[in-house]
Each structure stands twice: as C-alpha cells, then as structure tokens.
Design a protein around this motif. Structure first.
Motif, PDB file in Angstrom:
ATOM      1  N   GLY A 221       0.825  -1.203   0.000  1.00 51.20           N
ATOM      2  CA  GLY A 221       0.000   0.000   0.000  1.00 51.20           C
ATOM      3  C   GLY A 221       0.853   1.245   0.000  1.00 51.20           C
ATOM      4  O   GLY A 221       1.782   1.375   0.802  1.00 51.20           O
ATOM      5  N   HIS A 222       0.547   2.177  -0.917  1.00 51.05           N
ATOM      6  CA  HIS A 222       1.238   3.463  -0.923  1.00 51.05           C
ATOM      7  C   HIS A 222       0.875   4.226   0.356  1.00 51.05           C
ATOM      8  O   HIS A 222      -0.300   4.360   0.681  1.00 51.05           O
ATOM      9  N   VAL A 223       1.875   4.734   1.052  1.00 48.15           N
ATOM     10  CA  VAL A 223       1.615   5.636   2.175  1.00 48.15           C
ATOM     11  C   VAL A 223       1.284   7.007   1.595  1.00 48.15           C
ATOM     12  O   VAL A 223       0.228   7.576   1.865  1.00 48.15           O
ATOM     13  N   VAL A 224       2.188   7.548   0.788  1.00 51.55           N
ATOM     14  CA  VAL A 224       1.884   8.751   0.014  1.00 51.55           C
ATOM     15  C   VAL A 224       1.225   8.254  -1.272  1.00 51.55           C
ATOM     16  O   VAL A 224       1.815   7.478  -2.020  1.00 51.55           O
ATOM     17  N   ARG A 225       0.019   8.685  -1.482  1.00 52.46           N
ATOM     18  CA  ARG A 225      -0.778   8.200  -2.612  1.00 52.46           C
ATOM     19  C   ARG A 225      -0.150   8.628  -3.938  1.00 52.46           C
ATOM     20  O   ARG A 225       0.136   9.800  -4.161  1.00 52.46           O
ATOM     21  N   ARG A 226       0.040   7.661  -4.815  1.00 52.62           N
ATOM     22  CA  ARG A 226       0.661   7.882  -6.122  1.00 52.62           C
ATOM     23  C   ARG A 226      -0.036   8.994  -6.896  1.00 52.62           C
ATOM     24  O   ARG A 226       0.604   9.907  -7.430  1.00 52.62           O
ATOM     25  N   ASP A 227      -1.334   8.939  -6.950  1.00 52.65           N
ATOM     26  CA  ASP A 227      -2.091   9.906  -7.739  1.00 52.65           C
ATOM     27  C   ASP A 227      -1.998  11.330  -7.170  1.00 52.65           C
ATOM     28  O   ASP A 227      -2.117  12.300  -7.903  1.00 52.65           O
ATOM     29  N   ASP A 228      -1.767  11.461  -5.874  1.00 52.47           N
ATOM     30  CA  ASP A 228      -1.687  12.792  -5.261  1.00 52.47           C
ATOM     31  C   ASP A 228      -0.433  13.546  -5.671  1.00 52.47           C
ATOM     32  O   ASP A 228      -0.459  14.765  -5.839  1.00 52.47           O
ATOM     33  N   VAL A 229       0.695  12.846  -5.798  1.00 52.05           N
ATOM     34  CA  VAL A 229       1.962  13.538  -6.052  1.00 52.05           C
ATOM     35  C   VAL A 229       2.424  13.454  -7.503  1.00 52.05           C
ATOM     36  O   VAL A 229       3.458  14.015  -7.855  1.00 52.05           O
TER      37      VAL A 229
END
Length: 197
Positions: free
Chosen positions: A145-153
């Motif tokens: 699971g991405h901690v920092v969401r891929r789509d956000d950054v």
C-alpha cells in the motif's frame, strides 16, 4: 510440457524510476504560499517526539526527499513513520504535455499482466527497509500500500517530472503492508481504496 504464451504470464517488473536523486527537493513547506497573502504560510514537515527512533540515511539526515513528498523512516519497524506531500489538482500540472500517456500503466511502463516490484532506496541502508519480497512471498496476506498516494503527487510542469514523482512512490520506504481485501477498491464495499478515492 505445453508452452505458455509470454503475453499470458504475469511478470514482476519494476515501474519506471529516475535513479538520479540529486534533483529531489521533497516536501515544500511553503507550497501553499500565495503572493497575494500578507502573511506567508509555512507548514514544516513534522518530526518525531523521540528523534532517536528515526532511521539515519547515508547522508546523515533523517529525511528522504522524493519528487513532491518526503519520508522519515522508523528504524526498528522499517516503515515510514512520517510523510509529508504537496498535492496539486491543477490541470496544467496534472497533464503538462499533450499527447503523453498519463495512465498508471503509461507512467509506470508496466504491461497489462505485469505486477509491480517495488525497489529499495539506495540512500538508506537496506537493513532499514522492508524488501519487496516480504509482500510477494507472503501467500497473499498483504498488499503493498502506498503511504503517500501515487495519484496525489504525480504532477509537475513537465511530463518527465510528473513521471519521476509517479516512480518515486514505488520505493519500499513509501510502502505499508495492507490486508489485501481491505486495500483493493475494485473488490468489496467500503474498504480503504474506496475511502481514498
């Protein structure tokens, strides 16, 4: 033995990534500043109450900077303890160049049957990171699971910068074990993926 066509087999492949870390500035505490404001907005990246629990990178610091986000690792747990990211939904930063492929597949370079193999960060001793094999040899217990969401950054002024940010999210330093059924938005109802979306 009957041969199986290569296009049917799943393969473990690393998503596209930029291995030159010199350009990474990470989380920007002044990201929300607006020149029209009289008082500047500055939101520093949080720290740990006890800085001794943080992993020390090879440069002596405790922060790993990526494109549009930063991570501080818990040394004993080998997981991200603190993350901070700059998120933009600005259309010109989400699709800066016409005619480019901005899908997850296009940005990662993975094929339809490929499974993501996440990578360690060379700036941090490998013994301080949980390797991808933890997730691939666990009999399906956990998802990555991405901690920092891929789509956000995944944004930037150029396609290359946006693609770099996308690739940076596949470092195991940005990974948290998630129970598979709770993680996948395409399966089940009201799970973590649904909440994220």
């Amino acid at each position: 033995a009957e041969s199986i066509a290569a296009d049917v087999l799943e393969a473990m492949r690393e998503p596209f990534r930029d291995t030159d870390y010199s350009s990474r500035t990470g989380y920007d505490p002044g990201f929300l500043n607006d020149p029209a404001l009289r008082v500047p907005i500055n939101i520093p990246m949080p720290g740990a109450d006890d800085p001794d629990i943080l992993a020390t990178a090879k440069n002596g610091g405790d922060t790993l900077d990526y494109q549009n986000f930063s991570v501080k690792m818990h040394a004993k747990r080998r997981l991200a303890l603190i993350t901070a990211s700059n998120v933009s939904k600005e259309p010109k930063l989400r699709r800066p160049e016409e005619g480019r492929d901005y899908t997850r597949r296009g940005l990662s370079g993975l094929g339809e049957k490929d499974q993501e193999r996440w990578f360690t960060d060379p700036r941090l001793d490998e013994k301080l990171q949980i390797p991808d094999v933890f997730f691939t040899k666990d009999r399906g217990s956990f998802d990555k699971g991405h901690v920092v969401r891929r789509d956000d950054v995944a944004w930037g002024p150029t396609y290359d910068i946006l693609r770099r940010a996308n690739g940076d999210t596949y470092h195991v330093t940005n990974c948290s074990p998630q129970v598979a059924g709770f993680n996948r938005s395409a399966e089940g109802v009201d799970n973590w993926g649904d909440l994220e979306n």
